[in-house]
Design a protein around this motif. Structure first.
Motif, short mmCIF file in Angstrom:
data_model
loop_
_atom_site.label_atom_id
_atom_site.label_comp_id
_atom_site.label_asym_id
_atom_site.label_seq_id
_atom_site.Cartn_x
_atom_site.Cartn_y
_atom_site.Cartn_z
N MET A 64 0.88 -1.26 -0.03
CA MET A 64 0.05 0.28 0.03
C MET A 64 0.85 1.19 -0.01
O MET A 64 1.80 1.29 0.93
N LYS A 65 0.63 2.20 -0.89
CA LYS A 65 1.57 3.22 -1.17
C LYS A 65 0.62 4.30 -0.95
O LYS A 65 -0.44 4.37 -1.65
N GLU A 66 0.97 5.16 0.05
CA GLU A 66 0.13 6.47 0.47
C GLU A 66 0.94 7.63 -0.12
O GLU A 66 1.96 8.07 0.32
N ARG A 67 0.53 8.89 -1.18
CA ARG A 67 0.96 9.64 -1.56
C ARG A 67 0.46 11.04 -0.74
O ARG A 67 -0.69 11.24 -1.00
N TYR A 68 1.28 11.74 -0.17
CA TYR A 68 0.72 12.95 0.54
C TYR A 68 1.02 14.31 -0.07
O TYR A 68 1.95 14.31 -1.26
N THR A 75 5.31 3.58 2.07
CA THR A 75 4.97 2.25 1.54
C THR A 75 4.74 1.34 2.86
O THR A 75 5.73 0.99 3.74
N TRP A 95 -9.18 2.88 -2.88
CA TRP A 95 -7.56 2.49 -3.15
C TRP A 95 -7.41 2.31 -4.66
O TRP A 95 -8.45 1.59 -5.37
N GLN A 108 -2.47 2.25 -4.42
CA GLN A 108 -2.03 3.31 -4.03
C GLN A 108 -3.15 4.27 -3.88
O GLN A 108 -4.30 3.99 -4.28
N ARG A 109 -3.02 5.41 -2.95
CA ARG A 109 -4.06 6.54 -2.98
C ARG A 109 -3.46 7.79 -2.57
O ARG A 109 -2.35 7.78 -2.11
N GLN A 110 -4.09 8.87 -3.11
CA GLN A 110 -3.88 10.25 -2.85
C GLN A 110 -4.34 10.47 -1.35
O GLN A 110 -5.55 10.33 -1.29
N VAL A 111 -3.42 11.00 -0.43
CA VAL A 111 -4.26 11.65 0.74
C VAL A 111 -3.86 13.19 0.84
O VAL A 111 -2.85 13.62 0.60
N SER A 115 2.33 14.57 5.31
CA SER A 115 2.61 13.25 6.02
C SER A 115 2.83 13.44 7.47
O SER A 115 3.01 14.57 7.78
#
Length: 189
Positions: A64-68, A75, A95, A108-111, A115
């Protein structure tokens, strides 16, 4: 208990498919990804009927990749046992699939936030090229986390240059966006 229910459901499906045929002896073979059932009548063998019922739960590696907003990507990797694909997909609602392989899925998802790392240790400052940057720690001592549009040092007031050299502590996502827009806007004057 779930495994037994899925196995029974699978066998019921096979029995319903074969129900319209004449009475026969059923033989089963267990394969890793499917079951094969053969129908035989008094020593003769007919074609097997394959089902997509898996004997065991599916084991997957989940990434799981969260992009801030600040450019940081967190990750997380974990092993997951899947008994129901419907439940599995429901647990990852929101996701997006980046990559999918036989035994591995990358989500992946955009937050829409900065962070946790930036909230705790993030400072704005100028890197050695005169670009606005986010540092992990005070700019003179920390490392650059993410660089933004170049901001020439000459057009900035000396007070603002000193402020950036000393570091501007990032408070929250709205403060982060405000500082980026403020300094990027001056770049176009």
């Amino acid at each position: 208990m779930k495994a037994a229910a899925y196995r029974i459901t699978g066998w019921l499906l096979v029995c319903m498919v074969l129900a319209s045929c004449s009475p026969a002896v059923l033989e089963g073979q267990d394969h890793s990804l499917m079951r094969s059932v053969e129908k035989t009548e008094k020593g003769t063998s007919e074609a097997s009927v394959e089902t997509l019922v898996q004997a065991e739960p599916l084991e997957l590696t989940i990434v799981m990749k969260e992009r801030y907003l600040d450019g940081v990507v967190e990750t997380t990797t974990k092993q997951e046992t899947i008994w129901s694909m419907m439940d599995f997909w429901a647990s990852y609602e929101g996701w997006r699939i980046e990559n999918q392989e036989l035994d591995r899925i990358v989500f992946q998802r955009q937050v829409e936030d900065i962070s946790p790392l930036t909230k705790q240790h993030g400072y704005f400052g100028l890197n050695e090229n005169g670009e606005l940057a986010v540092f992990q720690g005070i700019p003179n001592e920390g490392k650059v986390m993410e660089s933004f549009k170049p901001i020439p040092v000459k057009p900035l007031e000396s007070k603002r240059i000193d402020l950036l050299k000393g570091g501007i502590k990032i408070k929250d996502s709205s403060h982060f966006e405000q500082v980026v827009h403020q300094y990027a806007g001056e770049n176009q004057m």
